[in-house]
Design a protein around this motif. Sequence first.
Motif, PDB file in Angstrom:
ATOM      1  N   THR A 147     -69.194 -50.562 -13.138  1.00  0.00           N
ATOM      2  CA  THR A 147     -68.468 -50.307 -11.894  1.00  0.00           C
ATOM      3  C   THR A 147     -69.370 -50.635 -10.702  1.00  0.00           C
ATOM      4  N   GLU A 183     -67.039 -40.882 -15.825  1.00  0.00           N
ATOM      5  CA  GLU A 183     -65.821 -41.057 -16.626  1.00  0.00           C
ATOM      6  C   GLU A 183     -65.175 -39.689 -16.839  1.00  0.00           C
ATOM      7  N   GLU A 232     -71.177 -46.115  -8.392  1.00  0.00           N
ATOM      8  CA  GLU A 232     -71.477 -45.180  -9.482  1.00  0.00           C
ATOM      9  C   GLU A 232     -70.317 -44.206  -9.684  1.00  0.00           C
ATOM     10  N   SER A 233     -69.923 -44.037 -10.952  1.00  0.00           N
ATOM     11  CA  SER A 233     -68.765 -43.189 -11.257  1.00  0.00           C
ATOM     12  C   SER A 233     -69.006 -42.397 -12.535  1.00  0.00           C
ATOM     13  N   ASP A 264     -61.950 -39.111  -4.873  1.00  0.00           N
ATOM     14  CA  ASP A 264     -63.258 -39.268  -5.510  1.00  0.00           C
ATOM     15  C   ASP A 264     -63.762 -37.982  -6.143  1.00  0.00           C
ATOM     16  N   MET A 287     -66.864 -37.470  -8.529  1.00  0.00           N
ATOM     17  CA  MET A 287     -66.697 -38.396  -9.652  1.00  0.00           C
ATOM     18  C   MET A 287     -67.020 -39.842  -9.284  1.00  0.00           C
ATOM     19  N   ARG A 288     -67.049 -40.138  -7.997  1.00  0.00           N
ATOM     20  CA  ARG A 288     -67.293 -41.527  -7.579  1.00  0.00           C
ATOM     21  C   ARG A 288     -68.030 -41.532  -6.241  1.00  0.00           C
ATOM     22  N   SER A 289     -69.297 -41.972  -6.268  1.00  0.00           N
ATOM     23  CA  SER A 289     -70.101 -42.008  -5.047  1.00  0.00           C
ATOM     24  C   SER A 289     -71.483 -42.575  -5.383  1.00  0.00           C
ATOM     25  N   SER A 335     -71.487 -41.364 -17.338  1.00  0.00           N
ATOM     26  CA  SER A 335     -71.345 -42.401 -16.304  1.00  0.00           C
ATOM     27  C   SER A 335     -70.540 -43.581 -16.825  1.00  0.00           C
ATOM     28  N   LYS A 336     -69.723 -44.167 -15.947  1.00  0.00           N
ATOM     29  CA  LYS A 336     -68.967 -45.374 -16.287  1.00  0.00           C
ATOM     30  C   LYS A 336     -69.883 -46.586 -16.228  1.00  0.00           C
TER      31      LYS A 336
END
Length: 418
Positions: free
Chosen positions: A338, A344, A341-342, A303, A280-282, A334-335
Amino acid sequence: MKETQSISNSNQIKKLGEVCTYSKGKKPAVLKEAKTKECSVPYINIKAFEKGIISEYTNGEKCNICEDDDLLMVWDGARCGLIGKAKKGAVGSTLMKILPKENIHKEYLYHFISSKFWTLNTKPKGVGIPHIEPTLLWNFELVVPPIPEQQAIVSKIEELLSELENGKQQLLTAQQQLKVYRQSLLKWAFEGKLTNKNVKEGKLPKEWKIVKLSDLGAWKGGGTPSKQVNKYWENGSNLWVTSKDMKTGVIYDSINKITDEAILNSSANRIPKGAILFVMRSGILRHTFPVAIAGKDLTVNQDLQTLSPNNLATSEFIYWFIKAFNNDIRQKCSKDGTTVESIESSSLKNYPFILPPLPEQQLIVSELESKLTVCDKIEETISQSLQQAETLKQSILKKAFEGKLVNTENMTVINELR
């Protein structure tokens, strides 16, 4: 005609430094990103050298100027030893200009230096930024036959390398076609066309439903036990999965492992075998949305998100669905705003999921994996062939400078054939 030649009496053995002149590039005092009247000389940096893209210009003062097709070698950096042809401009500070002396055919010199790339590149000088070892380079010995023989050797090299390049391009085309076919298989699978040939374009089979990913089971996140507490990490037996571990379709191992006590005293959760893992976050989310199946019970860091499927869909079917809609999910979930890169979480859970009956899911997965296994084998063959092509190129160059490509004992016959 004989296949090989021995070194004839007219040939001489010279060191590379004796048959060429060489001069290092310089960083100009004046560099502009746009061409102007005062700065109109292209600066031949690595980008210009390798890709032909001119991004900087100088006034030419105190520069090492090169002409079209002059030989340039990468002197510093990971690509050191690479030889190529110049565009007219000022030689970049990480490049070396190499020009043949009298009685040396430029293309003969070019191919000889090309044959030494791997030796130069794997034996650099310097601990930080690698650069060419001058003693190694300029002391290479080469046979210097008369110009007509050099031309014959060059002609044969280029004939063989041209055939090799054509074969390589065919392999690359096949590789690209295989990639397109993979995507088509995934698309057909979730349109119902892989198992039902009568499906109308733009319509799903009537038994299929559209639900949300959130409907498919229990969602959980993860966490990181304190790195300051040794007993959470020493001799840990529980997989602790991070984005670095998400490189295979099924996760059986992880770089780091944590103890049972770490799970009890942190936000790390036990995730059961068969759960779907999502990064989810990288930074990797710029290119792809990693997904995998837990091959055994495990934990994840903060993450990652996990989905433990209920009885609506199988783990494998969910996995292939995510692979099929990978780019669409990244674009739509994608968020914004931020620094890293994440994805949502709420957007992902609300993403529409195509749901066939369970028996058909199993059939789709079976068909898909069977066909993709064939693709994998073809891909492996292509990759091996591309590696062999590079090896063959080096072999051609090696034989050329050992006198094994053309027979130079009777140049009259060669010249007649040419």
